[in-house]
Design a protein around this motif. Structure first.
Motif, PDB file in Angstrom:
ATOM      1  N   ASP A  63      -9.393  -1.993  -3.724  1.00  0.00           N
ATOM      2  CA  ASP A  63      -8.355  -1.735  -2.739  1.00  0.00           C
ATOM      3  C   ASP A  63      -7.797  -0.334  -2.866  1.00  0.00           C
ATOM      4  N   LYS A  64      -7.728   0.190  -4.086  1.00  0.00           N
ATOM      5  CA  LYS A  64      -7.128   1.500  -4.282  1.00  0.00           C
ATOM      6  C   LYS A  64      -8.017   2.606  -3.727  1.00  0.00           C
ATOM      7  N   LYS A  65      -9.301   2.376  -3.663  1.00  0.00           N
ATOM      8  CA  LYS A  65     -10.222   3.413  -3.236  1.00  0.00           C
ATOM      9  C   LYS A  65     -10.505   3.347  -1.747  1.00  0.00           C
ATOM     10  N   LYS A  66     -10.382   2.172  -1.156  1.00  0.00           N
ATOM     11  CA  LYS A  66     -10.749   2.008   0.237  1.00  0.00           C
ATOM     12  C   LYS A  66      -9.517   2.041   1.120  1.00  0.00           C
ATOM     13  N   ASP A  77      -2.738 -11.686   0.058  1.00  0.00           N
ATOM     14  CA  ASP A  77      -1.444 -11.562   0.718  1.00  0.00           C
ATOM     15  C   ASP A  77      -1.320 -12.378   1.984  1.00  0.00           C
ATOM     16  N   GLY A  78      -2.157 -13.374   2.171  1.00  0.00           N
ATOM     17  CA  GLY A  78      -1.950 -14.181   3.357  1.00  0.00           C
ATOM     18  C   GLY A  78      -3.155 -14.986   3.736  1.00  0.00           C
ATOM     19  N   PRO A  79      -3.044 -15.757   4.792  1.00  0.00           N
ATOM     20  CA  PRO A  79      -4.132 -16.615   5.233  1.00  0.00           C
ATOM     21  C   PRO A  79      -5.270 -15.825   5.837  1.00  0.00           C
ATOM     22  N   LEU A  80      -6.376 -16.507   6.008  1.00  0.00           N
ATOM     23  CA  LEU A  80      -7.548 -15.872   6.602  1.00  0.00           C
ATOM     24  C   LEU A  80      -7.241 -15.441   8.024  1.00  0.00           C
ATOM     25  N   MET A 221      -0.689   1.210  -2.974  1.00  0.00           N
ATOM     26  CA  MET A 221       0.164   1.550  -1.847  1.00  0.00           C
ATOM     27  C   MET A 221       0.647   0.304  -1.102  1.00  0.00           C
ATOM     28  N   ALA A 222      -0.179  -0.742  -1.110  1.00  0.00           N
ATOM     29  CA  ALA A 222       0.207  -1.968  -0.403  1.00  0.00           C
ATOM     30  C   ALA A 222       1.495  -2.548  -0.989  1.00  0.00           C
ATOM     31  N   ALA A 223       1.629  -2.490  -2.315  1.00  0.00           N
ATOM     32  CA  ALA A 223       2.837  -3.021  -2.960  1.00  0.00           C
ATOM     33  C   ALA A 223       4.060  -2.198  -2.569  1.00  0.00           C
ATOM     34  N   ALA A 224       3.911  -0.861  -2.592  1.00  0.00           N
ATOM     35  CA  ALA A 224       5.031   0.009  -2.212  1.00  0.00           C
ATOM     36  C   ALA A 224       5.419  -0.213  -0.754  1.00  0.00           C
ATOM     37  N   GLU A 225       4.423  -0.375   0.107  1.00  0.00           N
ATOM     38  CA  GLU A 225       4.703  -0.624   1.523  1.00  0.00           C
ATOM     39  C   GLU A 225       5.396  -1.970   1.719  1.00  0.00           C
ATOM     40  N   SER A 226       5.021  -2.944   0.894  1.00  0.00           N
ATOM     41  CA  SER A 226       5.662  -4.251   0.983  1.00  0.00           C
ATOM     42  C   SER A 226       7.132  -4.159   0.596  1.00  0.00           C
ATOM     43  N   VAL A 227       7.435  -3.373  -0.447  1.00  0.00           N
ATOM     44  CA  VAL A 227       8.831  -3.170  -0.842  1.00  0.00           C
ATOM     45  C   VAL A 227       9.625  -2.592   0.327  1.00  0.00           C
ATOM     46  N   GLU A 228       9.082  -1.548   0.942  1.00  0.00           N
ATOM     47  CA  GLU A 228       9.784  -0.899   2.051  1.00  0.00           C
ATOM     48  C   GLU A 228       9.937  -1.850   3.240  1.00  0.00           C
ATOM     49  N   ARG A 229       8.891  -2.618   3.517  1.00  0.00           N
ATOM     50  CA  ARG A 229       8.948  -3.539   4.657  1.00  0.00           C
ATOM     51  C   ARG A 229      10.025  -4.601   4.456  1.00  0.00           C
ATOM     52  N   VAL A 230      10.026  -5.222   3.275  1.00  0.00           N
ATOM     53  CA  VAL A 230      10.999  -6.288   3.015  1.00  0.00           C
ATOM     54  C   VAL A 230      12.409  -5.714   2.925  1.00  0.00           C
TER      55      VAL A 230
END
Length: 595
Positions: A63-66, A77-80, A221-230
């Motif tokens: 995930d970090k590279k793509k 992080d969620g359903p299909l 980055m997904a974790a940081a974006e989740s913090v900002e979103r919530v």
């Protein structure tokens, strides 16, 4: 420029500075929390990565590279979000169903092998999207294993996520068990956070997303974006709740004075020969306004309108004043109604045209706002206030050249209004005309030697150029002038503190300036906002949280309230992290130094 505008600018500048260094601030704060508690341990070897047998092992590094990719069963992080034909599965030997008596008779080695086999079959079923089957296998693995394994619970939670509909309560329950066994388990943290967010338990979701971001050293980055979103969802929802139920009130004395001070004084309308009770009450309201007794003026003008005012010009004046108070209290619709009624009674009252233009700007209708300015000019083309306030609207729209033209016109019509000169200099500066701006400020300083505003705002421009000693000199001169007044405008004190902070990183000196400002004016929004951030820098978390709460109470508008609540909730989430992970102190300090 009014003091209220600059006051908000000070708060914005300190928050922008913190935002640009937000990871370091967050890490420094967290490290300070542990230091206060006296606990400082090196983090143990992390077990937060992928585990053997994790149904999603190895995905973290990819995930970090793509970039973004379509979500699949391997996403945590969620359903299909897609239908995919499963691959044909090899025929496997079915595991026996063990009773409690069977398990009691088995050796630990046999139980471990049985659990591993059941887990492998659960993983296979998961990959084939047979989530109910996978849940059964993981449940049986949990029952038979001699040693509880967090991966069993986390994998079963992944299955509950992918059911239709997802069973978020069970996801949380299983992640609770996984994290009780290993609090550093990132996948379990993220799964629980996602489930909590889905159930609208936003404060708890923020706690988990914050922990996941810090544990992953901000590499995901997904974790940081989740913090900002919530954070955004949480602060916005809370702000709407507070704002809708909060009693409307006037802003601070400094803010209110600054707003009324942005209009040139006018002679009050002459009372009729035989004034009524309402007429006399209006006179008292205008006298209270002249004495800066704003709360009394608001009460009196309401009484005057209720009692009845006998002549149209007086009624128009009263509605103009009440509408102004409503605008300051963010009762935008009520202010608009009063201004429109005022103009029906006296369409030549240019100040009301100017104020209703501000209402239209607040409602996001600049076209209508400029139409109001044109109407005002038709009635009195020589009113300098029209051009000053039209310049203000152009300024906030970043049309600095046109704003400067309007400020110039305002000063040509009345050269004794200090704010037209100041705003002209600032607009020139924003347009990149540094030499003209500095020359305008020097002329203004000479023309208004006993006014603190030119000193203060010139200091702000010097601060923007990082000319710290010169800026502090101007702020100190402004403080000297203001100290002779009652009530004192404390904004230069806050600016001085901010300059010391940016120049020497002298947090204690900056903090002292803000504290002195608040002793004089407890409602100074800029001082509260700045002190909150400075306290956070020093690890004074209790004070920071109190200041953020105070900032929320003082916030005039919903966006200001959202901003204050965002910092408050972010800080509280960090406090929770350090209570759970006190051993992270050393690593957090190291990360902060690297950022």
């Amino acid at each position: 420029m009014s003091s209220s505008t600059s006051s908000q600018g000070v708060a914005d500048r300190v928050q922008n500075f913190v935002s640009e260094h937000k990871h370091a601030v967050l890490l420094g704060t967290a490290a300070a929390l542990v230091a206060i508690g006296g606990a400082a341990y090196y983090a143990s070897s992390s077990s937060s990565g992928a585990r053997a047998g994790d149904v999603e092992k190895g995905e973290g590094k990819k995930d970090k590279k793509k970039g973004k990719k379509r979500k699949t069963v391997k996403d945590d992080d969620g359903p299909l979000l897609e239908e995919r034909k499963p691959k044909a599965a090899a025929v496997e030997e079915e595991e026996p169903i063990y009773t409690d008596e069977d398990i009691a008779r088995m050796s630990e080695e046999v139980r471990s092998k049985a659990a591993a086999s059941l887990k492998a079959k659960g993983n296979s079923a998961y990959q084939q999207r047979k989530f109910a089957t996978a849940i059964d296998y993981y449940t049986r693995a949990i029952a038979v294993t001699p040693k509880p394994e967090p991966v069993f619970y986390s994998n079963r939670a992944a299955c509950y996520v992918n059911l239709n509909p997802p069973q978020h309560d069970k996801v949380i329950e299983d992640c609770d068990k996984a994290l009780a066994l290993d609090k550093n388990y990132l996948k379990a943290l993220n799964r629980r956070a996602t489930a909590l967010e889905a159930l609208d338990k936003l404060e708890e979701a923020l706690r988990d997303f914050t922990a996941a971001a810090i544990l992953d050293k901000f590499q995901n980055m997904a974790a940081a974006e989740s913090v900002e979103r919530v954070l955004k969802k949480l602060a916005t929802a809370k702000a709407q709740q507070i704002y809708s139920s909060r009693e409307k009130r006037l802003p601070s004395h400094m803010f209110t004075s600054a707003y009324f001070g942005a209009f040139r004084p006018r002679a009050p309308p002459a009372l009729p020969e035989n004034p009524t009770t309402g007429d006399e009450t209006l006179r008292m309201a205008l006298e209270a306004l002249q004495a800066s007794d704003y709360a009394h003026a608001y009460t009196l003008v309401n009484e005057a309108i209720q009692q009845g005012i006998s002549w149209d010009a007086g009624n128009a004046e009263a509605l103009n004043l009440r509408g102004t108070f409503k605008f300051l209290m963010t009762e935008i619709d009520g202010a608009k109604e009063d201004f429109l009624k005022s103009l029906e009674l006296d369409p030549t009252l240019t100040q009301t045209w100017v104020k209703i233009a501000s209402v239209y700007m607040e409602q996001g209708d600049p076209k209508k706002a400029f139409e109001c300015f044109e109407e005002a000019i038709k009635h009195n083309p020589n009113d300098p206030d029209i051009y000053y306030h039209r310049g203000q609207v152009l300024f906030i729209m970043n049309e600095f050249g046109e704003a400067a033209e309007n400020y110039t016109k305002s000063t040509e019509l009345d050269e004794n209004f200090v704010f037209s000169h100041i705003q002209l200099a600032v607009a020139q500066y924003k347009s990149g005309n540094l030499a003209n701006s500095m020359a305008t400020f020097r002329r203004t300083l000479k023309a208004f030697p006993d006014r603190s505003e030119p000193q203060n705002y010139y200091g702000e421009l010097l601060l923007d150029q990082q000319r710290y000693p010169d800026a502090i000199e101007k702020f100190e001169r402004a403080i000297e002038i203001e100290s002779k007044k009652q009530p004192m405008n404390v904004l230069p004190m806050v600016n001085k503190g901010l300059a010391l902070f940016q120049w020497k990183q002298d947090v204690e000196a900056a903090e002292k300036c803000c504290q002195e400002a608040l002793e004089i004016d407890p409602d100074c929004e800029a001082a509260v906002a700045t002190l909150a951030q400075l306290s956070l820098q020093q690890g004074k978390i209790d004070i920071a949280l109190k200041m953020f709460d105070r900032q929320s109470q003082l916030a005039r508008s919903e966006p200001e309230l959202i901003s204050a609540l965002t910092y408050q909730y972010a800080t509280e989430a960090q406090v929770e992290f350090m209570k759970t992970y006190p051993e992270m102190a050393a690593q957090l300090g190291q990360m902060a130094r690297m950022m």
